[in-house]
Design a protein around this motif. Structure first.
Motif, short mmCIF file in Angstrom:
data_model
loop_
_atom_site.label_atom_id
_atom_site.label_comp_id
_atom_site.label_asym_id
_atom_site.label_seq_id
_atom_site.Cartn_x
_atom_site.Cartn_y
_atom_site.Cartn_z
N UNK A 272 5.50 3.62 -0.72
CA UNK A 272 5.97 2.28 -0.38
C UNK A 272 6.40 2.86 1.15
N UNK A 273 6.96 3.44 1.71
CA UNK A 273 7.43 3.74 2.95
C UNK A 273 6.12 3.50 3.97
N UNK A 274 5.02 4.36 3.68
CA UNK A 274 3.83 4.72 4.33
C UNK A 274 3.17 3.24 4.39
N UNK A 275 3.17 2.55 3.38
CA UNK A 275 2.55 1.21 3.51
C UNK A 275 3.11 0.32 4.50
N UNK A 276 4.59 0.60 4.31
CA UNK A 276 5.25 -0.71 5.24
C UNK A 276 5.11 -0.21 6.69
N UNK A 277 5.26 1.26 6.84
CA UNK A 277 5.14 1.62 8.31
C UNK A 277 3.96 1.37 8.84
N UNK A 278 3.02 1.34 8.11
CA UNK A 278 1.52 1.18 8.70
C UNK A 278 1.35 -0.39 9.20
N UNK A 279 2.08 -1.14 8.35
CA UNK A 279 1.90 -2.45 8.70
C UNK A 279 2.69 -2.73 10.10
N UNK A 280 3.72 -2.32 10.03
CA UNK A 280 4.60 -2.38 11.29
C UNK A 280 4.49 -1.78 12.63
N UNK A 281 3.21 -0.78 12.64
CA UNK A 281 3.05 -0.08 13.56
C UNK A 281 2.09 -0.97 14.49
N UNK A 282 2.68 -1.70 15.41
CA UNK A 282 1.87 -2.80 16.03
C UNK A 282 2.40 -2.95 17.57
#
Length: 342
Positions: free
Chosen positions: A48-58
């Motif tokens: 869950x953490x990895x999915x969220x961080x991947x989307x927010x890395x912009x």
């Protein structure tokens, strides 16, 4: 440590019966169930953490306010898909544990308290097992929902403050990853100990009430473990007696509730705080938006053995029962139990 090595590292099955009749047995049962729950959940919170961080890395500087809101919402949705599997994954270990808790409680009541009850579960026992599994799943689902909400608020704040401070993409991404790790991962290990303790403690109390009723016992006594770790709440309630019939009536009311907040209102945990004006310590429960004081701590015995301390009682036993503190657990990792009054 051996259980963790066998189960988590070597991936060998570890199946041991829970024994909740003694303080040592309760501690071990909590540790075993917590280990089972962690194995069942696996890496869902990490995913869950990895999915969220991947989307927010912009590159946040290139986004509009509407795009920022949408990105945070997408991150929470992605994380939510990963944590959504957690309640279903814990159903099997909780179901097995519920059967073991009820069986252990009945066995202890027959063996140690000498109650004349049958070896097999009665109808209330089966309802108890079903109830604690269902409600614990609801509590876990509610907890992870709160974690995601907290992370969402924190993410929006970090992005806004980062942009205002002129931070670059990597700096904002790093702060978001720390926030996600704190909300979804760092709270998880100890959390499962609390879940296991509450699950076993409540199942034991409900099963004890069922055994007492079957044996014709009308009243029971609160029995705290008086050692260095005992809380003020358990010291205060130690030795108080309550009605078996009324305890079973409360179980029936709790059994009909679905929302975790409603269950907490019916069976609140006892809390302690210092009065800001006087500096005196009070034990209390929350009843809706109201605080109900149970006792004032006159002499603390915290950190000692075989001493309950001294209290000024602010609520009668009748009021304590009505407030929902007639049987444990009274707080996280509570070890207090009950004994039949014969």
């Amino acid at each position: 440590m051996a259980d963790t090595l066998l189960g988590d590292v070597l991936r060998l099955p570890v199946a041991k019966a829970l024994d909740v009749g003694t303080a040592a047995g309760m501690d071990r049962a909590v540790a075993l169930l917590a280990a089972r729950l962690r194995r069942a959940v696996g890496r869902a919170d990490v995913d869950a953490m990895r999915e969220a961080v991947a989307i927010l890395d912009v590159d946040w500087r290139a986004t509009t306010a509407a795009q920022r809101r949408r990105l945070v919402a997408q991150a929470l949705e992605a994380a939510g898909r990963q944590t959504a599997v957690i309640p279903s994954r814990i159903q099997s270990p909780l179901g097995d544990a519920a059967e073991e808790v009820v069986a252990s409680t009945r066995s202890h009541a027959r063996r140690e308290q000498g109650l004349a009850i049958a070896a097999r579960f009665n109808a209330v026992d089966r309802r108890v097992a079903q109830h604690i599994v269902r409600t614990q799943g609801n509590f876990v689902r509610d907890e992870y929902g709160r974690r995601l909400d907290t992370f969402g608020e924190e993410a929006r704040r970090l992005v806004a403050e980062g942009l205002e401070a002129g931070l670059g993409r990597s700096d904002i991404a790093e702060s978001l990853e720390r926030a996600a790790r704190g909300a979804l991962i760092e709270r998880a290990p100890f959390y499962w100990e609390v879940v296991a303790s509450h699950f076993i403690g409540q199942g034991r109390s409900f099963s004890q009430m069922s055994s007492y009723a079957e044996a014709g016992i009308r009243r029971y006594r609160i029995e705290a473990v008086l050692d260095e770790a005992t809380t003020q709440a358990c010291r205060f309630l130690h030795g108080k007696t309550f009605s078996v019939g009324e305890a079973l009536q409360r179980f029936e009311r709790v059994e009909s509730l679905e929302r975790p907040e409603d269950v907490k209102q019916e069976l609140p945990w006892v809390r302690e705080r210092l009065d800001a004006d006087t500096g005196r310590a009070f034990l209390y429960v929350n009843r809706g938006s109201q605080e109900m004081r149970l006792a004032e701590v006159l002499r603390s015995a915290a950190g000692t053995r075989d001493d309950v301390g001294e209290f000024r009682t602010l609520a009668s036993d009748r009021q304590l029962a009505d407030a929902g503190v007639g049987f444990p657990p009274y707080h996280g990792l509570c070890r207090t139990t009950t004994l039949a009054v014969t």
